[in-house]
Design a protein around this motif. Structure first.
Motif, PDB file in Angstrom:
ATOM      1  N   ILE A  28       0.836  -1.207   0.000  1.00 37.31           N
ATOM      2  CA  ILE A  28       0.000   0.000   0.000  1.00 37.31           C
ATOM      3  C   ILE A  28       0.869   1.254   0.000  1.00 37.31           C
ATOM      4  N   PHE A  29       1.920   1.263   0.816  1.00 32.03           N
ATOM      5  CA  PHE A  29       2.782   2.439   0.891  1.00 32.03           C
ATOM      6  C   PHE A  29       3.735   2.533  -0.292  1.00 32.03           C
ATOM      7  N   ALA A  30       4.134   1.401  -0.843  1.00 29.75           N
ATOM      8  CA  ALA A  30       5.135   1.414  -1.915  1.00 29.75           C
ATOM      9  C   ALA A  30       4.520   1.654  -3.288  1.00 29.75           C
ATOM     10  N   PHE A  31       3.226   1.381  -3.456  1.00 21.80           N
ATOM     11  CA  PHE A  31       2.629   1.492  -4.790  1.00 21.80           C
ATOM     12  C   PHE A  31       2.698   2.911  -5.345  1.00 21.80           C
ATOM     13  N   PRO A  32       2.367   3.974  -4.575  1.00 21.34           N
ATOM     14  CA  PRO A  32       2.512   5.333  -5.139  1.00 21.34           C
ATOM     15  C   PRO A  32       3.942   5.649  -5.555  1.00 21.34           C
ATOM     16  N   ILE A  33       4.923   5.164  -4.791  1.00 22.49           N
ATOM     17  CA  ILE A  33       6.319   5.393  -5.162  1.00 22.49           C
ATOM     18  C   ILE A  33       6.647   4.657  -6.454  1.00 22.49           C
ATOM     19  N   TYR A  34       6.180   3.425  -6.553  1.00 22.63           N
ATOM     20  CA  TYR A  34       6.408   2.652  -7.777  1.00 22.63           C
ATOM     21  C   TYR A  34       5.759   3.343  -8.973  1.00 22.63           C
ATOM     22  N   GLY A  39       6.037   6.353 -13.921  1.00 25.71           N
ATOM     23  CA  GLY A  39       5.582   7.526 -14.674  1.00 25.71           C
ATOM     24  C   GLY A  39       6.720   8.399 -15.151  1.00 25.71           C
ATOM     25  N   SER A  40       7.814   8.412 -14.410  1.00 28.07           N
ATOM     26  CA  SER A  40       8.958   9.229 -14.808  1.00 28.07           C
ATOM     27  C   SER A  40       9.715   8.662 -15.997  1.00 28.07           C
ATOM     28  N   THR A  41       9.335   7.477 -16.455  1.00 28.49           N
ATOM     29  CA  THR A  41      10.020   6.866 -17.603  1.00 28.49           C
ATOM     30  C   THR A  41       9.199   6.926 -18.884  1.00 28.49           C
ATOM     31  N   HIS A  42       8.020   7.564 -18.834  1.00 27.65           N
ATOM     32  CA  HIS A  42       7.153   7.660 -20.013  1.00 27.65           C
ATOM     33  C   HIS A  42       7.082   9.096 -20.510  1.00 27.65           C
ATOM     34  N   PRO A  56       8.126  -0.027 -17.029  1.00 32.76           N
ATOM     35  CA  PRO A  56       8.889   1.171 -17.397  1.00 32.76           C
ATOM     36  C   PRO A  56       8.810   1.485 -18.880  1.00 32.76           C
ATOM     37  N   GLY A  57       8.912   2.779 -19.206  1.00 31.74           N
ATOM     38  CA  GLY A  57       8.949   3.222 -20.591  1.00 31.74           C
ATOM     39  C   GLY A  57      10.371   3.507 -21.048  1.00 31.74           C
ATOM     40  N   ALA A 261      10.338  14.340  -8.469  1.00 33.14           N
ATOM     41  CA  ALA A 261       9.921  13.723  -7.210  1.00 33.14           C
ATOM     42  C   ALA A 261      10.829  12.555  -6.838  1.00 33.14           C
ATOM     43  N   VAL A 262      11.256  11.798  -7.825  1.00 31.72           N
ATOM     44  CA  VAL A 262      12.194  10.698  -7.556  1.00 31.72           C
ATOM     45  C   VAL A 262      13.525  11.253  -7.056  1.00 31.72           C
ATOM     46  N   TYR A 263      13.990  12.333  -7.683  1.00 32.46           N
ATOM     47  CA  TYR A 263      15.209  12.987  -7.177  1.00 32.46           C
ATOM     48  C   TYR A 263      15.041  13.395  -5.715  1.00 32.46           C
TER      49      TYR A 263
END
Length: 288
Positions: A28-34, A39-42, A56-57, A261-263
Protein backbone atom coordinates in the motif's frame (compact mmCIF):
# COMPACT_ATOMS: atom_id res chain seq x y z
CA UNK A 1 -2.88 -34.24 18.26
CA UNK A 2 -0.93 -33.25 21.34
CA UNK A 3 -0.85 -29.77 22.84
CA UNK A 4 2.66 -28.99 21.61
CA UNK A 5 1.70 -29.67 17.98
CA UNK A 6 -1.40 -27.49 18.30
CA UNK A 7 0.74 -24.69 19.74
CA UNK A 8 3.23 -24.95 16.86
CA UNK A 9 0.45 -24.80 14.27
CA UNK A 10 -1.16 -21.84 15.97
CA UNK A 11 2.14 -19.99 16.01
CA UNK A 12 2.71 -20.76 12.32
CA UNK A 13 -0.75 -19.40 11.46
CA UNK A 14 -0.09 -16.27 13.50
CA UNK A 15 3.27 -15.81 11.76
CA UNK A 16 1.65 -16.19 8.33
CA UNK A 17 -1.09 -13.67 9.16
CA UNK A 18 1.47 -11.22 10.57
CA UNK A 19 3.66 -11.44 7.48
CA UNK A 20 0.68 -11.07 5.16
CA UNK A 21 -0.37 -7.90 6.98
CA UNK A 22 3.17 -6.55 6.76
CA UNK A 23 3.40 -7.34 3.06
CA UNK A 24 0.02 -5.71 2.43
CA UNK A 25 1.12 -2.59 4.31
CA UNK A 26 4.36 -2.40 2.32
CA UNK A 27 2.46 -2.74 -0.96
CA UNK A 28 0.00 0.00 0.00
CA UNK A 29 2.78 2.44 0.89
CA UNK A 30 5.13 1.41 -1.92
CA UNK A 31 2.63 1.49 -4.79
CA UNK A 32 2.51 5.33 -5.14
CA UNK A 33 6.32 5.39 -5.16
CA UNK A 34 6.41 2.65 -7.78
CA UNK A 35 3.84 4.54 -9.86
CA UNK A 36 5.96 7.70 -9.63
CA UNK A 37 9.08 5.86 -10.78
CA UNK A 38 7.22 4.24 -13.67
CA UNK A 39 5.58 7.53 -14.67
CA UNK A 40 8.96 9.23 -14.81
CA UNK A 41 10.02 6.87 -17.60
CA UNK A 42 7.15 7.66 -20.01
CA UNK A 43 6.44 10.62 -22.28
CA UNK A 44 4.07 13.43 -21.35
CA UNK A 45 1.33 12.33 -23.77
CA UNK A 46 1.08 8.86 -22.24
CA UNK A 47 0.58 10.26 -18.75
CA UNK A 48 -1.62 13.10 -20.02
CA UNK A 49 -4.09 10.53 -21.35
CA UNK A 50 -4.24 8.95 -17.91
CA UNK A 51 -2.74 5.81 -19.39
CA UNK A 52 0.14 4.98 -17.05
CA UNK A 53 1.48 1.47 -17.75
CA UNK A 54 2.77 -0.72 -14.97
CA UNK A 55 6.05 -1.32 -16.78
CA UNK A 56 8.89 1.17 -17.40
CA UNK A 57 8.95 3.22 -20.59
CA UNK A 58 11.79 4.42 -22.76
CA UNK A 59 11.93 8.12 -21.85
CA UNK A 60 13.72 7.84 -18.52
CA UNK A 61 17.02 9.38 -19.64
CA UNK A 62 15.31 12.32 -21.36
CA UNK A 63 12.96 13.00 -18.45
CA UNK A 64 15.62 12.84 -15.74
CA UNK A 65 18.03 14.91 -17.81
CA UNK A 66 15.40 17.59 -18.42
CA UNK A 67 14.43 17.67 -14.74
CA UNK A 68 18.07 17.88 -13.62
CA UNK A 69 19.19 20.56 -16.05
CA UNK A 70 16.15 22.61 -17.02
CA UNK A 71 13.38 22.14 -14.47
CA UNK A 72 9.82 21.33 -15.35
CA UNK A 73 9.52 21.91 -19.07
CA UNK A 74 6.87 24.55 -19.72
CA UNK A 75 7.23 25.56 -16.10
CA UNK A 76 10.94 26.29 -16.69
CA UNK A 77 11.58 26.36 -12.98
CA UNK A 78 14.75 25.85 -11.03
CA UNK A 79 16.70 22.78 -12.18
CA UNK A 80 16.39 19.80 -9.88
CA UNK A 81 20.15 19.72 -9.41
CA UNK A 82 20.16 23.20 -7.89
CA UNK A 83 17.11 22.50 -5.74
CA UNK A 84 18.65 19.26 -4.47
CA UNK A 85 21.83 21.09 -3.50
CA UNK A 86 19.82 23.78 -1.66
CA UNK A 87 17.74 21.20 0.20
CA UNK A 88 20.82 19.16 1.07
CA UNK A 89 22.68 22.16 2.50
CA UNK A 90 19.62 23.29 4.44
CA UNK A 91 18.90 19.82 5.87
CA UNK A 92 22.53 19.25 6.88
CA UNK A 93 22.85 22.66 8.53
CA UNK A 94 19.58 22.17 10.42
CA UNK A 95 20.55 18.66 11.57
CA UNK A 96 24.08 19.54 12.66
CA UNK A 97 22.94 22.83 14.21
CA UNK A 98 20.17 21.22 16.21
CA UNK A 99 22.48 18.48 17.46
CA UNK A 100 25.26 20.91 18.43
CA UNK A 101 22.94 23.28 20.30
CA UNK A 102 21.02 20.46 21.98
CA UNK A 103 24.18 18.64 23.08
CA UNK A 104 25.70 21.70 24.70
CA UNK A 105 22.50 22.93 26.31
CA UNK A 106 21.65 19.49 27.73
CA UNK A 107 25.23 19.10 28.96
CA UNK A 108 25.02 22.44 30.76
CA UNK A 109 21.69 21.60 32.41
CA UNK A 110 22.81 18.16 33.63
CA UNK A 111 26.45 18.60 34.63
CA UNK A 112 26.60 22.22 35.80
CA UNK A 113 25.07 23.51 39.00
CA UNK A 114 23.98 27.12 38.60
CA UNK A 115 20.97 29.13 39.82
CA UNK A 116 17.96 28.79 37.59
CA UNK A 117 19.26 25.88 35.52
CA UNK A 118 15.93 24.01 35.73
CA UNK A 119 14.11 27.21 34.86
CA UNK A 120 16.26 27.42 31.74
CA UNK A 121 15.47 23.81 30.92
CA UNK A 122 11.72 24.29 31.29
CA UNK A 123 11.86 27.47 29.21
CA UNK A 124 13.49 25.38 26.48
CA UNK A 125 10.97 22.60 26.96
CA UNK A 126 7.85 24.78 26.67
CA UNK A 127 9.01 25.94 23.23
CA UNK A 128 7.60 22.60 22.05
CA UNK A 129 4.25 24.38 22.17
CA UNK A 130 5.53 27.09 19.82
CA UNK A 131 6.42 25.54 16.47
CA UNK A 132 7.48 27.68 13.52
CA UNK A 133 3.93 27.80 12.20
CA UNK A 134 2.70 29.50 15.41
CA UNK A 135 5.49 32.13 15.59
CA UNK A 136 5.96 32.53 11.86
CA UNK A 137 4.92 36.22 11.66
CA UNK A 138 7.28 37.57 14.37
CA UNK A 139 10.03 35.25 13.13
CA UNK A 140 9.62 36.57 9.61
CA UNK A 141 9.74 40.15 10.92
CA UNK A 142 13.00 39.40 12.74
CA UNK A 143 14.48 38.01 9.53
CA UNK A 144 13.39 41.15 7.67
CA UNK A 145 14.95 43.40 10.32
CA UNK A 146 18.21 41.43 10.13
CA UNK A 147 18.12 41.53 6.30
CA UNK A 148 18.22 37.73 6.08
CA UNK A 149 15.47 37.32 3.48
CA UNK A 150 16.62 35.26 0.49
CA UNK A 151 19.66 33.93 2.33
CA UNK A 152 20.63 30.45 3.50
CA UNK A 153 21.13 31.90 6.98
CA UNK A 154 17.54 33.11 7.11
CA UNK A 155 16.42 29.73 5.82
CA UNK A 156 18.23 27.76 8.53
CA UNK A 157 18.57 29.82 11.73
CA UNK A 158 14.86 29.90 12.79
CA UNK A 159 14.73 26.09 12.47
CA UNK A 160 18.03 25.30 14.16
CA UNK A 161 16.94 24.99 17.81
CA UNK A 162 15.28 21.81 19.05
CA UNK A 163 13.65 21.34 22.45
CA UNK A 164 12.96 17.69 21.63
CA UNK A 165 16.62 16.88 21.00
CA UNK A 166 17.61 18.79 24.15
CA UNK A 167 15.15 16.73 26.20
CA UNK A 168 16.40 13.44 24.71
CA UNK A 169 20.05 14.30 25.34
CA UNK A 170 19.25 15.43 28.88
CA UNK A 171 17.52 12.13 29.65
CA UNK A 172 20.50 10.25 28.22
CA UNK A 173 23.05 12.30 30.16
CA UNK A 174 21.19 11.60 33.41
CA UNK A 175 21.94 7.88 32.93
CA UNK A 176 25.72 8.46 32.82
CA UNK A 177 27.09 7.15 36.16
CA UNK A 178 28.35 9.71 38.63
CA UNK A 179 31.54 7.66 38.92
CA UNK A 180 32.53 8.89 35.45
CA UNK A 181 32.31 12.48 36.64
CA UNK A 182 34.31 11.74 39.79
CA UNK A 183 36.96 9.85 37.83
CA UNK A 184 37.31 12.74 35.40
CA UNK A 185 37.75 15.19 38.28
CA UNK A 186 40.44 12.99 39.85
CA UNK A 187 42.28 12.89 36.50
CA UNK A 188 42.14 16.67 36.36
CA UNK A 189 39.78 16.78 33.38
CA UNK A 190 37.90 20.03 32.97
CA UNK A 191 34.33 20.39 31.67
CA UNK A 192 35.39 20.65 28.02
CA UNK A 193 37.66 17.62 28.21
CA UNK A 194 34.99 15.58 30.01
CA UNK A 195 32.51 16.58 27.32
CA UNK A 196 34.92 15.68 24.51
CA UNK A 197 36.43 12.47 25.92
CA UNK A 198 33.53 10.96 27.85
CA UNK A 199 30.13 12.42 26.97
CA UNK A 200 30.52 12.62 23.21
CA UNK A 201 31.80 9.03 22.71
CA UNK A 202 28.90 7.73 24.81
CA UNK A 203 26.43 9.79 22.76
CA UNK A 204 27.48 8.61 19.29
CA UNK A 205 24.54 6.28 18.70
CA UNK A 206 22.04 8.82 20.04
CA UNK A 207 23.53 11.50 17.80
CA UNK A 208 23.28 9.19 14.79
CA UNK A 209 19.63 8.37 15.50
CA UNK A 210 18.74 12.03 15.96
CA UNK A 211 20.67 13.00 12.85
CA UNK A 212 18.42 10.79 10.70
CA UNK A 213 15.27 12.27 12.24
CA UNK A 214 16.47 15.86 12.06
CA UNK A 215 17.81 15.53 8.52
CA UNK A 216 14.43 14.32 7.28
CA UNK A 217 12.74 17.11 9.29
CA UNK A 218 14.91 19.70 7.57
CA UNK A 219 14.51 18.10 4.15
CA UNK A 220 10.70 18.13 4.36
CA UNK A 221 10.37 21.78 5.38
CA UNK A 222 7.85 23.57 3.17
CA UNK A 223 6.14 26.55 4.80
CA UNK A 224 9.21 28.44 6.04
CA UNK A 225 11.26 28.09 2.81
CA UNK A 226 8.18 29.11 0.83
CA UNK A 227 7.86 32.29 2.89
CA UNK A 228 11.49 33.32 3.39
CA UNK A 229 12.90 32.63 -0.10
CA UNK A 230 11.83 34.33 -3.31
CA UNK A 231 15.12 33.85 -5.11
CA UNK A 232 14.90 30.87 -7.46
CA UNK A 233 18.58 30.08 -6.85
CA UNK A 234 17.75 29.23 -3.21
CA UNK A 235 14.57 27.28 -3.88
CA UNK A 236 14.31 23.90 -2.17
CA UNK A 237 13.07 20.83 -3.97
CA UNK A 238 9.95 20.41 -1.81
CA UNK A 239 8.82 23.94 -2.67
CA UNK A 240 9.93 23.58 -6.28
CA UNK A 241 7.82 20.46 -6.74
CA UNK A 242 4.62 22.24 -5.71
CA UNK A 243 5.39 25.16 -8.02
CA UNK A 244 5.83 22.78 -10.95
CA UNK A 245 2.21 21.72 -10.64
CA UNK A 246 0.15 24.36 -12.41
CA UNK A 247 -3.45 25.22 -11.77
CA UNK A 248 -6.46 25.81 -13.96
CA UNK A 249 -6.22 24.59 -17.53
CA UNK A 250 -2.43 24.51 -17.64
CA UNK A 251 -0.98 21.25 -18.80
CA UNK A 252 1.52 19.76 -16.41
CA UNK A 253 4.46 17.76 -17.64
CA UNK A 254 3.90 14.96 -15.19
CA UNK A 255 6.77 12.90 -16.50
CA UNK A 256 9.28 15.62 -15.52
CA UNK A 257 7.46 16.32 -12.27
CA UNK A 258 7.65 12.63 -11.35
CA UNK A 259 11.34 12.53 -12.26
CA UNK A 260 11.91 15.50 -9.93
CA UNK A 261 9.92 13.72 -7.21
CA UNK A 262 12.19 10.70 -7.56
CA UNK A 263 15.21 12.99 -7.18
CA UNK A 264 13.61 14.38 -4.01
CA UNK A 265 13.26 10.87 -2.59
CA UNK A 266 16.87 9.83 -3.04
CA UNK A 267 18.78 11.79 -0.31
CA UNK A 268 16.47 10.96 2.65
CA UNK A 269 16.23 7.33 1.54
CA UNK A 270 20.01 7.17 1.25
CA UNK A 271 20.46 8.64 4.73
CA UNK A 272 18.03 6.14 6.26
CA UNK A 273 19.62 3.16 4.49
CA UNK A 274 23.21 4.17 5.23
CA UNK A 275 22.52 4.93 8.90
CA UNK A 276 19.88 2.30 9.57
CA UNK A 277 22.06 0.25 11.93
CA UNK A 278 23.09 3.32 13.94
CA UNK A 279 19.52 4.62 13.93
CA UNK A 280 18.07 1.41 15.41
CA UNK A 281 20.96 1.09 17.86
CA UNK A 282 20.53 4.66 19.06
CA UNK A 283 16.82 4.16 19.72
CA UNK A 284 17.10 0.77 21.43
CA UNK A 285 20.48 0.65 23.16
CA UNK A 286 20.31 1.09 26.91
CA UNK A 287 23.78 -0.03 28.05
CA UNK A 288 26.30 2.72 28.70
Amino acid sequence: MDLAEKTRRRRRREAVVTHLCLILGVLIFAFPIYLTIIGSTHDVNTIGRGDVPMVPGGEAVANYTQAWEAGGGRYMGTPAGRMLANSLVMALLIAFGKIAISLTSAYAVVFFRFPGRMVCFWLIFITLMLPVEVRIIPTFQVMVDLQLINTMTGLVVPLIASATATLLFRQFFLTIPDEYVEAAKIDGAGPLRFFRDVVLPLSVTNVAALFVILFIYGWNQYLWPLLIVNDRSLETIVVGLTKMIGGGDSQNEWNVIMATAVYALLPPVAVVLLMQRWFVKGLTETEK
